[in-house]
Every structure is written in C-alpha cells, then in structure tokens.
Design an enzyme around this catalytic site. Structure first.
Site, PDB file in Angstrom:
ATOM      1  N   ASP A   1      24.174  -2.043 -33.639  1.00 48.40           N
ATOM      2  CA  ASP A   1      24.049  -3.463 -33.303  1.00 48.40           C
ATOM      3  C   ASP A   1      24.288  -4.359 -34.514  1.00 48.40           C
ATOM      4  OD1 ASP A   1      21.692  -3.017 -34.670  1.00 48.40           O
ATOM      5  OD2 ASP A   1      20.368  -3.432 -32.988  1.00 48.40           O
TER       6      ASP A   1
ATOM      7  N   ASP B   1      12.412  -2.826 -33.363  1.00 46.42           N
ATOM      8  CA  ASP B   1      12.142  -1.740 -34.321  1.00 46.42           C
ATOM      9  C   ASP B   1      10.663  -1.414 -34.364  1.00 46.42           C
ATOM     10  OD1 ASP B   1      14.790  -1.466 -34.961  1.00 46.42           O
ATOM     11  OD2 ASP B   1      14.646  -2.458 -36.917  1.00 46.42           O
TER      12      ASP B   1
ATOM     13  N   VAL C   1      22.679  -4.003 -27.035  1.00 43.55           N
ATOM     14  CA  VAL C   1      22.606  -2.690 -27.661  1.00 43.55           C
ATOM     15  C   VAL C   1      21.227  -2.475 -28.282  1.00 43.55           C
ATOM     16  CG1 VAL C   1      23.519  -1.268 -29.546  1.00 43.55           C
ATOM     17  CG2 VAL C   1      25.081  -2.536 -28.072  1.00 43.55           C
TER      18      VAL C   1
ATOM     19  N   ASP D   1      20.483   1.188 -34.254  1.00 42.97           N
ATOM     20  CA  ASP D   1      20.046   0.229 -35.263  1.00 42.97           C
ATOM     21  C   ASP D   1      21.195  -0.122 -36.200  1.00 42.97           C
ATOM     22  OD1 ASP D   1      17.838  -1.321 -36.126  1.00 42.97           O
ATOM     23  OD2 ASP D   1      17.637  -0.040 -37.882  1.00 42.97           O
TER      24      ASP D   1
ATOM     25  N   ASP E   1      15.880  -7.760 -33.263  1.00 45.55           N
ATOM     26  CA  ASP E   1      16.074  -6.445 -33.862  1.00 45.55           C
ATOM     27  C   ASP E   1      14.802  -5.958 -34.557  1.00 45.55           C
ATOM     28  OD1 ASP E   1      17.942  -4.247 -34.662  1.00 45.55           O
ATOM     29  OD2 ASP E   1      17.464  -4.972 -36.663  1.00 45.55           O
TER      30      ASP E   1
END
Length: 204
Positions: free
Chosen positions: A71, A93, A34, A68, A89
C-alpha cells in the site's frame, strides 16, 4: 539484523511489490483498500493461529503483512501518501499487531503456558505498541526517534519463525521466539526514548 531485513525488503519491492502495485492501480484498487484488506487477512490468520493451526496462521499473517509495503508503494506511485491514508495505515497496523499477539496469548494459554510464553507474548504486545507510539509521538513533538533494532517487520518475522517452529512440533520454538522478541521490544522502546531525548534542542 535490521540491515539484512532492509536489503531483503528492497529486493522484494523491486521484483514483486512494484509490479503488483502498478497492476492494482491500473485496475482501480486504492492503497487504502489494500491496507484494509491486509488487516482483514491478518485477523483471519490470527484466528487460525489461536485455534492451534500455527502453520496456516503464520503463512496467512506473513502474506497479508506484506501489504504494508504494497500500500505504501501504491501511494508513492500515485504521488504521495495523504494524511488520512497515513492515519489509516498506522491504525490498521496497531489492530493487526494486537490481533497477532492476542492470538498467540490465547493459543499458549490453552497449551498450558509452555516456557512462560504467555508472559513473553504480553510483554511483546505492550512494548510493541509502545515502540510504535514513541516514534509517532516524538515526530509530533519535532523529535527524532527513527531508530530501533526491532521495528514492526522484524517483530513479525521473529514471531513467524517461532510459529513455524511450533508447527514443526517444537513446543519451545514459539515461546523462545517470543522471549527474544520481548527483550528486543523493551530495548527498542528505551532506545527510541533515549535517541529522541538527545535530539531535543536545549532551551536557551
């Protein structure tokens, strides 16, 4: 503003993100998948924005940015975020943020830099990265920099509002949003540095 965003985020999590997270986990989708899919979506939305399709660019980026929260919720439901998941992650970002503001810079440059928007976008790009870096670096040093009036979600929302204003034909809308965001990003970076400095234990 941060409190308003946090309340809204909790509402979204309760009624939208949680059911979606449970469904995706049930069919075998992983949080990392994701994360990557959301970043790809932001890149696509950024391309639309760079080409002057501000409405669709804003819609796509905003929708994909919600991953964001998705996940992270999926990871918590599985029992916690792994170290690689957290690294992935954060890395995605940064890529997404760079794409969004890079697209804004490109678009405004092709429009003749209205109201100095290119400069504001570059400030947002640089200090947006600094804001995130200060928090991560402080944590690695055992300091606390978990404060800020313009965190990532707020930054994306402000840019989104500017994009919609621009799509509505208000050529000052996007540059105005960027100048506001630039000021907030600079303030937040120094706010975090000062807060981290105050949490350091003096050496005896």
């Amino acid at each position: 503003m941060a409190k308003i965003v946090q309340v809204t985020a909790r509402t979204v999590v309760s009624y939208v993100v949680n059911p979606a997270a449970r469904f995706l986990l049930r069919i075998g989708v992983t949080p990392n998948a994701v994360t990557i899919a959301g970043t790809v979506g932001v890149l696509i939305g950024s391309y639309f924005g760079a080409q002057g399709e501000l409405f669709w660019g804003t819609v796509i980026v905003t929708a994909c940015a919600l991953t964001d929260a998705l996940d992270g919720t999926m990871a918590r439901m599985r029992g916690g975020t792994g170290r690689f998941g957290a690294l992935l992650d954060s890395s995605m970002d940064r890529i997404a943020d760079g794409a969004v503001f890079g697209a804004v810079v490109y678009y405004l440059a092709t429009e003749g830099n209205p109201y100095g928007g290119v400069v504001a976008a570059l400030v947002c790009l640089v200090f947006g990265q600094v804001v995130s870096y200060v928090k991560a670096r402080a944590q690695s040093l055992g300091l606390n920099a978990d404060v800020g009036i313009a965190e990532r979600l707020e930054r994306l929302l402000i840019v989104g509002v500017g994009g919609l204003l621009g799509a509505a034909g208000l050529d000052w809308g996007l540059p105005a949003a960027l100048w506001v965001l630039a000021a907030l990003a600079v303030f937040t970076a120094f706010q975090r540095l000062i807060h981290a400095g105050r949490t350091e234990t003096p050496v005896a």
